[in-house]
Motif scaffolding. Structure first.
Motif, PDB file in Angstrom:
ATOM      1  N   PRO A  48       0.795  -1.226   0.000  1.00  0.00           N
ATOM      2  CA  PRO A  48       0.000   0.000   0.000  1.00  0.00           C
ATOM      3  C   PRO A  48       0.831   1.281   0.000  1.00  0.00           C
ATOM      4  N   ILE A  49       2.073   1.183   0.400  1.00  0.00           N
ATOM      5  CA  ILE A  49       2.970   2.339   0.407  1.00  0.00           C
ATOM      6  C   ILE A  49       4.148   2.003  -0.490  1.00  0.00           C
ATOM      7  N   GLU A  50       4.360   2.807  -1.511  1.00  0.00           N
ATOM      8  CA  GLU A  50       5.496   2.580  -2.405  1.00  0.00           C
ATOM      9  C   GLU A  50       6.783   2.729  -1.620  1.00  0.00           C
ATOM     10  N   GLY A  51       7.832   2.132  -2.119  1.00  0.00           N
ATOM     11  CA  GLY A  51       9.126   2.297  -1.472  1.00  0.00           C
ATOM     12  C   GLY A  51       9.963   1.045  -1.511  1.00  0.00           C
ATOM     13  N   ASP A  52      11.086   1.135  -0.850  1.00  0.00           N
ATOM     14  CA  ASP A  52      12.089   0.086  -0.846  1.00  0.00           C
ATOM     15  C   ASP A  52      11.826  -0.892   0.293  1.00  0.00           C
ATOM     16  N   TRP A  53      10.779  -1.701   0.122  1.00  0.00           N
ATOM     17  CA  TRP A  53      10.434  -2.725   1.114  1.00  0.00           C
ATOM     18  C   TRP A  53       9.700  -3.848   0.402  1.00  0.00           C
ATOM     19  N   ASN A  54       9.510  -4.971   1.075  1.00  0.00           N
ATOM     20  CA  ASN A  54       9.005  -6.162   0.401  1.00  0.00           C
ATOM     21  C   ASN A  54       7.490  -6.266   0.282  1.00  0.00           C
ATOM     22  N   GLY A  55       6.727  -5.491   0.978  1.00  0.00           N
ATOM     23  CA  GLY A  55       5.281  -5.646   0.931  1.00  0.00           C
ATOM     24  C   GLY A  55       4.855  -6.832   1.779  1.00  0.00           C
ATOM     25  N   ALA A  56       3.610  -7.251   1.611  1.00  0.00           N
ATOM     26  CA  ALA A  56       3.064  -8.322   2.456  1.00  0.00           C
ATOM     27  C   ALA A  56       2.495  -9.440   1.590  1.00  0.00           C
ATOM     28  N   GLY A  57       2.846 -10.656   1.953  1.00  0.00           N
ATOM     29  CA  GLY A  57       2.359 -11.819   1.224  1.00  0.00           C
ATOM     30  C   GLY A  57       1.466 -12.679   2.097  1.00  0.00           C
ATOM     31  N   CYS A  58       0.896 -13.672   1.484  1.00  0.00           N
ATOM     32  CA  CYS A  58       0.082 -14.668   2.175  1.00  0.00           C
ATOM     33  C   CYS A  58       0.707 -16.033   1.888  1.00  0.00           C
ATOM     34  N   HIS A  59       1.897 -16.228   2.449  1.00  0.00           N
ATOM     35  CA  HIS A  59       2.628 -17.467   2.207  1.00  0.00           C
ATOM     36  C   HIS A  59       1.736 -18.653   2.561  1.00  0.00           C
ATOM     37  N   THR A  60       1.722 -19.632   1.679  1.00  0.00           N
ATOM     38  CA  THR A  60       0.781 -20.744   1.794  1.00  0.00           C
ATOM     39  C   THR A  60       1.539 -22.055   1.931  1.00  0.00           C
ATOM     40  N   ASN A  61       1.346 -22.722   3.056  1.00  0.00           N
ATOM     41  CA  ASN A  61       1.982 -24.016   3.292  1.00  0.00           C
ATOM     42  C   ASN A  61       1.165 -25.107   2.625  1.00  0.00           C
ATOM     43  N   VAL A  62       1.861 -26.013   1.926  1.00  0.00           N
ATOM     44  CA  VAL A  62       1.206 -27.051   1.141  1.00  0.00           C
ATOM     45  C   VAL A  62       1.781 -28.415   1.517  1.00  0.00           C
ATOM     46  N   SER A  63       0.887 -29.370   1.767  1.00  0.00           N
ATOM     47  CA  SER A  63       1.319 -30.748   1.953  1.00  0.00           C
ATOM     48  C   SER A  63       0.164 -31.682   1.654  1.00  0.00           C
ATOM     49  N   THR A  64       0.532 -32.892   1.326  1.00  0.00           N
ATOM     50  CA  THR A  64      -0.424 -33.987   1.184  1.00  0.00           C
ATOM     51  C   THR A  64       0.018 -35.069   2.156  1.00  0.00           C
ATOM     52  N   GLN A  65      -0.796 -36.060   2.330  1.00  0.00           N
ATOM     53  CA  GLN A  65      -0.403 -37.150   3.218  1.00  0.00           C
ATOM     54  C   GLN A  65       0.909 -37.778   2.742  1.00  0.00           C
TER      55      GLN A  65
END
Length: 128
Positions: free
Chosen positions: A4-21
């Motif tokens: 939401p704010i431009e600049g020299d930073w990474n922003g925000a993600g929604c890292h998603t963990n994935v696994s199966t049995q």
């Protein structure tokens, strides 16, 4: 908005963990790598599904800097926080577990993200 704010930073993600049995059992690393390779083949389809603007929001976040992967290149690695997909060090050590898709934006629809992952790993494989 993942940045939401431009600049020299990474922003925000929604890292998603994935696994199966199968990924969580002995020998699971083989299944983890197979799933990641399927996701690599559909990278841009995932990018488009991972934010409500079809990838436009994530283009400001996934620059290849600040522990993000480039939106234009797929990568994965063990304990690599700058990769598209990160395999935790403990998973490499144990040989089974899960992986983390670091591409979804913080404003993603988690159901759309999950749908895209499932379609790539399972459904589209069944159609072949």
């Amino acid at each position: 908005d993942p940045k939401p704010i431009e600049g020299d930073w990474n922003g925000a993600g929604c890292h998603t963990n994935v696994s199966t049995q199968a990924m969580r059992e002995e020998g699971g690393m083989e299944h983890i790598i197979a799933a990641i390779e399927k996701m690599e083949a559909k990278h841009m389809e995932h990018i488009k599904a991972y934010d409500p603007s079809g990838g436009i929001d994530n283009a400001r976040r996934l620059t290849g800097g600040h522990e993000t992967a480039s939106i234009n290149e797929f990568s994965y690695g063990v304990a690599h926080r700058g990769a598209s997909i990160r395999i935790p060090r403990s998973v490499e050590k144990d040989g089974y577990g899960y992986f983390e898709d670091r591409r979804p934006s913080s404003n993603c629809d988690p159901y759309t993200v999950t749908n895209r992952i499932i379609k790539t790993i399972f459904v589209e494989t069944w159609k072949q």
